[in-house]
Scaffold this active site. Structure first.
Site, PDB file in Angstrom:
ATOM      1  N   LYS A 222     -64.389  28.693  -8.314  1.00 52.86           N
ATOM      2  CA  LYS A 222     -66.103  28.587  -7.759  1.00 52.86           C
ATOM      3  C   LYS A 222     -66.503  27.949  -8.569  1.00 52.86           C
ATOM      4  O   LYS A 222     -66.180  27.784  -9.648  1.00 52.86           O
ATOM      5  CB  LYS A 222     -66.436  29.698  -7.887  1.00 52.86           C
ATOM      6  CG  LYS A 222     -67.401  29.991  -7.298  1.00 52.86           C
ATOM      7  CD  LYS A 222     -68.480  28.864  -7.530  1.00 52.86           C
ATOM      8  CE  LYS A 222     -69.744  30.109  -7.838  1.00 52.86           C
ATOM      9  NZ  LYS A 222     -71.074  28.823  -8.517  1.00 52.86           N
ATOM     10  N   GLU A 297     -65.936  31.359 -22.053  1.00 51.14           N
ATOM     11  CA  GLU A 297     -66.897  30.440 -22.943  1.00 51.14           C
ATOM     12  C   GLU A 297     -67.700  30.244 -22.798  1.00 51.14           C
ATOM     13  O   GLU A 297     -68.414  29.762 -21.627  1.00 51.14           O
ATOM     14  CB  GLU A 297     -65.877  29.440 -22.571  1.00 51.14           C
ATOM     15  CG  GLU A 297     -64.509  29.598 -22.516  1.00 51.14           C
ATOM     16  CD  GLU A 297     -63.686  29.015 -23.946  1.00 51.14           C
ATOM     17  OE1 GLU A 297     -64.680  29.263 -24.706  1.00 51.14           O
ATOM     18  OE2 GLU A 297     -62.455  29.789 -24.319  1.00 51.14           O
ATOM     19  N   CYS A 331     -71.492  22.348 -25.355  1.00 54.05           N
ATOM     20  CA  CYS A 331     -71.945  23.745 -25.864  1.00 54.05           C
ATOM     21  C   CYS A 331     -71.420  23.624 -27.318  1.00 54.05           C
ATOM     22  O   CYS A 331     -71.858  24.774 -27.718  1.00 54.05           O
ATOM     23  CB  CYS A 331     -70.585  24.980 -25.016  1.00 54.05           C
ATOM     24  SG  CYS A 331     -69.208  25.282 -24.448  1.00 54.05           S
ATOM     25  N   GLU A 431     -80.567  27.611 -26.970  1.00 51.64           N
ATOM     26  CA  GLU A 431     -79.548  26.676 -26.962  1.00 51.64           C
ATOM     27  C   GLU A 431     -80.202  25.400 -25.990  1.00 51.64           C
ATOM     28  O   GLU A 431     -80.862  26.098 -24.860  1.00 51.64           O
ATOM     29  CB  GLU A 431     -78.310  26.927 -26.502  1.00 51.64           C
ATOM     30  CG  GLU A 431     -77.262  25.750 -25.672  1.00 51.64           C
ATOM     31  CD  GLU A 431     -75.630  26.830 -24.972  1.00 51.64           C
ATOM     32  OE1 GLU A 431     -75.999  27.180 -24.619  1.00 51.64           O
ATOM     33  OE2 GLU A 431     -74.569  25.570 -25.642  1.00 51.64           O
TER      34      GLU A 431
END
Ligand SMILES: *[C@@H]1O[C@H](CO)[C@@H](O)[C@H](O)[C@H]1NC(C)=O
Ligand SMILES: *[C@@H]1O[C@H](CO)[C@@H](O)[C@H](O)[C@H]1NC(C)=O
Length: 530
Positions: A222, A297, A331, A431
């Protein structure tokens, strides 16, 4: 420019064609042709326009189902193209087909044969790297040189896992029982559901599917709805390389609910996801309903510590790489820059000087060093972090604005530096995922480590020091899965990538990345009378 060209073309053509055809037919035809030319114009750099495709790849065929979603070009905010938005039943079809593909592929191929397929795929990615990079720039916004770098990095996982596949050794274990032999078999886990993010549209796919294909699994991907085109280009090349069609299924959708079929369908045995912690926890819970193997992750909040014995110039250079690469949308980006108070003035001055050199703009312009963010939401979040920090006493040293010389409808924000940042600010806990460098001060090693660990995340951490004892001490005290010492570059195919705490579970890349896609079966042979 392409827009004007295509409007011009459509008016010109409709007048011209109306001499021969009915007026409606000629208008219809000319609009159709102009839209097509718009696409080609936009993609004039592509030597293989057939790599740019908006369909799903299910059961060995490129298909649509009538529904689409728009993909935006981040530097203009305009629609780049419409991509098939598949439904839950398409996922069911894809998963069933992947199961058939898996059974055949895993039982009829050797590791050496699969390695050869992957090497062909690697060669095709490398020989088409400029086209893939161009598509990547158009949908993601990063600069062309970053995009080429990503494609080469993406390909490195394919060659790495091609080689690892042939070295997936098992064990022979001395048994505690007489006349008994115990050994292990490593077997592919089965159909894998692969859900990837938009910040590395190429590398996050190869890092997951190369090990899966190497050990004999099939995959249902996906792709992210922001960047589905890069995924399609990679799948097209994989099929050209000879990977059996049913072994790879690519199912774009805007319908998040439909995609959760990957986490609930009992045929799927493994889920690998890269994205936010919130979504990762949600998907993991669904996957646990049928005890799937999971790799997650997730988000990070990387500390970047500059100790008093650091090489400042090195630290500034590294901060540029690990804060501003992909406009801060990785990230493992340095999210909090912690600098010993003794070095603060010099570090800040040098950082401002370097960041001032960045040139924001369209990723395919040669002079651009910093692209836009992927969407409007990304810009809003950076602005929110800046406003919150400034309202709580931080100082805006640079940026904080939308640059003037760029398309104002694009998702741009100038690289920004804040100083005097403290841990009660949003930017310290959340973040940012944008080109915002918040600088904190600290007095001692203990204070720095405790600030660094003071987060629920634990993906990457960086620090700068010349003292070998401190290097060993701090590397072991930081609560994260990846540590960079005196460098901002920490990811490579051979090195295990992954987080601790709420940054996720599992590892990608390296020999451990292969292990995520096989199961270990223990075989005990008794009464051997040997
Ligand atoms: C990391 O810092 C936190 C907060 O100070 C502390 O509780 C924890 O023990 C530290 N971790 C290690 C491994 O030292
Ligand atoms: C294994 O089986 C053989 C034949 O039955 C027997 O002689 C031998 O003692 C056995 N070995 C051990 C370690 O018990």
């Amino acid at each position: 420019m392409c827009i004007y060209l295509s409007i011009y073309l459509s008016i010109y053509l409709s007048i011209y064609l109306s001499i021969y055809l009915s007026i409606y037919l000629s208008i219809y035809l000319s609009i159709y042709l102009s839209v097509f030319s718009l696409l080609i114009c936009e993609l004039y750099q592509l030597s293989r326009p057939d790599l740019f495709r908006g369909e799903a790849f299910i059961d060995g065929k490129w298909v649509q189902n009538g529904k689409t979603f728009p993909v935006y070009e981040p530097s203009t905010g305009e629609v780049l193209g419409d991509v098939a938005s598949m439904s839950r039943s398409d996922f069911v079809t894809g998963i069933k087909s992947a199961d058939v593909g898996f059974r055949e592929y895993s039982s009829t191929t050797t590791a050496h044969y699969r390695a050869a397929l992957l090497k062909k795929w690697y060669d095709l990615i490398i020989s088409n790297k400029d086209d893939i990079a161009t598509i990547l720039v158009l949908e993601n916004g990063k600069t062309f040189s970053e995009a080429v770098g990503e494609v080469v990095y993406a390909a490195s996982f394919v060659s790495w896992f091609a080689e690892e596949a042939t070295r997936a050794y098992g064990d022979v274990i001395p048994s505690s029982m007489p006349n008994t032999t115990v050994f292990t078999l490593k077997q592919p886990v089965g159909v894998c559901g692969i859900i990837t993010p938009w910040n590395f549209p190429a590398a996050m796919i190869t890092r997951k599917i190369a090990p899966a294909l190497a050990v004999g699994c099939s995959v249902v991907i996906k792709p992210p709805s922001e960047t589905p085109y890069t995924a399609a280009a990679l799948v097209k090349l994989a099929i050209e390389a000879g990977i059996p069609p049913r072994v790879i299924q690519l199912i774009p959708t805007k319908d998040r609910d439909a995609a959760t079929e990957l986490c609930t369908n009992p045929i799927v045995k493994k889920i690998s996801f890269t994205g936010s912690t919130k979504v990762g926890i949600f998907l993991s819970k669904l996957a646990m309903g049928t005890m799937k193997k999971v790799s997650m992750e997730l988000g990070g909040n990387a500390p970047f510590i500059v100790f008093d014995d650091a090489d400042i110039d090195l630290a500034v250079q590294a901060a540029m790489v690990c804060k501003f690469r992909c406009s801060g949308q990785t990230c493992v980006c340095a999210n909090r820059i912690l600098v010993h108070k003794k070095l603060l003035p010099e570090f800040t001055k040098k950082l401002i000087a370097e960041v001032s050199k960045l040139k924001v703009g369209f990723g395919l312009d040669k002079t651009t060093t910093q692209g836009p963010l992927v969407n409007r939401g990304g810009v809003d979040k950076v602005n929110q972090h800046i406003e919150d920090a400034v309202s709580k006493g931080a100082k805006l040293e640079l940026g904080g604005i939308i640059p003037k010389d760029v398309n104002q409808n694009g998702f741009f924000i100038a690289p920004t530096i804040l100083t005097g940042v403290t841990k009660d600010m949003l930017v310290a806990n959340d973040e940012t995922f944008g080109p915002l460098a918040p600088v904190f001060g600290f007095d001692s090693e203990d204070e720095a480590v405790s600030l660094a660990n003071d987060t629920e995340f634990g993906l990457a951490g960086y620090f700068f020091s010349k003292d070998v004892n401190r290097i060993l001490r701090v590397a072991s005290r930081l609560e994260c899965g990846l540590v960079g010492v005196n460098t901002g570059k920490i990811s490579a195919a051979e090195s295990p990538f992954g987080g601790v705490k709420e940054s996720g579970v599992g590892r990608e890349g390296s020999k451990y990345g292969l292990a995520e896609y096989y199961i270990i079966k223990a075989v005990t042979i008794g009464n051997t009378n040997a």
